[in-house]
Design a protein around this motif. Sequence first.
Motif, short mmCIF file in Angstrom:
data_model
loop_
_atom_site.label_atom_id
_atom_site.label_comp_id
_atom_site.label_asym_id
_atom_site.label_seq_id
_atom_site.Cartn_x
_atom_site.Cartn_y
_atom_site.Cartn_z
N TYR A 3 0.86 -1.17 0.00
CA TYR A 3 0.00 0.00 0.00
C TYR A 3 0.90 1.23 0.00
CZ TYR A 3 -3.31 3.55 1.62
OH TYR A 3 -4.07 4.67 1.74
N GLU A 4 0.50 2.23 -0.78
CA GLU A 4 1.25 3.48 -0.82
C GLU A 4 0.27 4.64 -0.80
OE1 GLU A 4 4.84 5.64 -3.31
OE2 GLU A 4 3.97 3.79 -4.06
N GLU A 15 4.67 -2.63 2.88
CA GLU A 15 4.71 -3.90 2.15
C GLU A 15 4.66 -5.03 3.17
OE1 GLU A 15 7.22 -5.80 -1.49
OE2 GLU A 15 8.32 -4.64 0.00
N VAL A 16 3.83 -6.01 2.90
CA VAL A 16 3.69 -7.16 3.79
C VAL A 16 4.09 -8.40 3.01
CG1 VAL A 16 2.14 -8.49 5.26
CG2 VAL A 16 1.80 -6.03 5.00
N ASP A 17 5.13 -9.09 3.50
CA ASP A 17 5.46 -10.36 2.89
C ASP A 17 4.93 -11.46 3.81
OD1 ASP A 17 7.32 -10.41 4.96
OD2 ASP A 17 9.04 -10.08 3.66
N SER A 35 10.81 -2.48 10.12
CA SER A 35 10.32 -3.81 9.81
C SER A 35 9.98 -4.49 11.13
CB SER A 35 11.36 -4.65 9.08
OG SER A 35 11.62 -4.12 7.82
N ILE A 36 8.90 -5.27 11.13
CA ILE A 36 8.48 -5.96 12.34
C ILE A 36 7.70 -7.20 11.94
CG2 ILE A 36 6.35 -4.63 12.58
CD1 ILE A 36 6.79 -4.68 15.62
N PRO A 37 7.87 -8.30 12.68
CA PRO A 37 7.06 -9.49 12.38
C PRO A 37 5.58 -9.21 12.61
CG PRO A 37 8.90 -10.04 13.82
CD PRO A 37 8.86 -8.55 13.72
N LEU A 38 4.74 -9.81 11.78
CA LEU A 38 3.29 -9.61 11.91
C LEU A 38 2.78 -10.05 13.27
CD1 LEU A 38 1.88 -10.71 8.45
CD2 LEU A 38 1.67 -8.46 9.51
N SER A 39 3.43 -11.03 13.87
CA SER A 39 2.97 -11.53 15.17
C SER A 39 3.22 -10.54 16.31
CB SER A 39 3.63 -12.87 15.49
OG SER A 39 5.03 -12.72 15.54
N GLU A 129 -9.37 1.60 -1.48
CA GLU A 129 -8.12 0.86 -1.38
C GLU A 129 -7.59 0.90 0.04
OE1 GLU A 129 -3.58 0.89 -3.23
OE2 GLU A 129 -5.02 2.41 -3.84
N PHE A 130 -7.70 2.05 0.70
CA PHE A 130 -7.25 2.20 2.08
C PHE A 130 -8.03 1.26 3.00
CE2 PHE A 130 -8.05 4.36 6.19
CZ PHE A 130 -6.76 4.38 6.69
N GLU A 131 -9.35 1.27 2.89
CA GLU A 131 -10.19 0.41 3.73
C GLU A 131 -9.88 -1.06 3.50
OE1 GLU A 131 -12.18 1.19 6.19
OE2 GLU A 131 -11.82 3.33 5.92
N GLN A 132 -9.71 -1.44 2.26
CA GLN A 132 -9.41 -2.83 1.92
C GLN A 132 -8.06 -3.25 2.48
OE1 GLN A 132 -9.31 -3.66 -2.26
NE2 GLN A 132 -9.06 -5.87 -1.97
N PHE A 133 -7.05 -2.38 2.34
CA PHE A 133 -5.72 -2.72 2.84
C PHE A 133 -5.73 -2.85 4.36
CE2 PHE A 133 -1.51 -1.76 4.46
CZ PHE A 133 -0.73 -2.65 3.74
#
Length: 162
Positions: A3-4, A15-17, A35-39, A129-133
């Motif tokens: 998302y940008e 960016e989410v991998d 950067s941070i882990p999703l958990s 797009e914002f709401e969806q992201f």
Amino acid sequence: MQYEARRVFTSIFIEVDQETVHWRYQNRFDEWKYSIPLSHVYPSPVKSNSKAKFARAVVLLCVSPIVAGVPLHFLGVYPSVVMVASVLTFFYAFYHLAPWYAGPIEWATFETELPGRTLYLFRGSDAAEFEQFVSTLDEMVTQARRQAESGDRHPTLGNTDD
């Protein structure tokens, strides 16, 4: 998933991998990367609209030329110098406050387990797009936290000290 969002002098790129969220903030020439882990991100973001800074910016834009011109007028400086100083102050204030003239900014904030590492997202030009992201990221964070919790409850044999 990425998302940008851009607003005048500020931009956010997220960016989410697979298991990590990377985000970059830019404000004029300053840039911050995290950067941070999703958990380690908490689900259920807090959403808000930033209206106070918009009102403050409008007031400062109106008041700043007066604040610059009145002292020069009372010091007996030429009227043309007073006008130029007021106009320059107006444009300087407009340059620094410009992000708030496009209107209030809609934010979504994800708290993290790391102090001082809050994930801020603001809405760019496309609200859908914002709401969806935000909702997709929330689902991914919830899923990652569930997986981390289930992994912590069932230690493997390699983690024992026997």
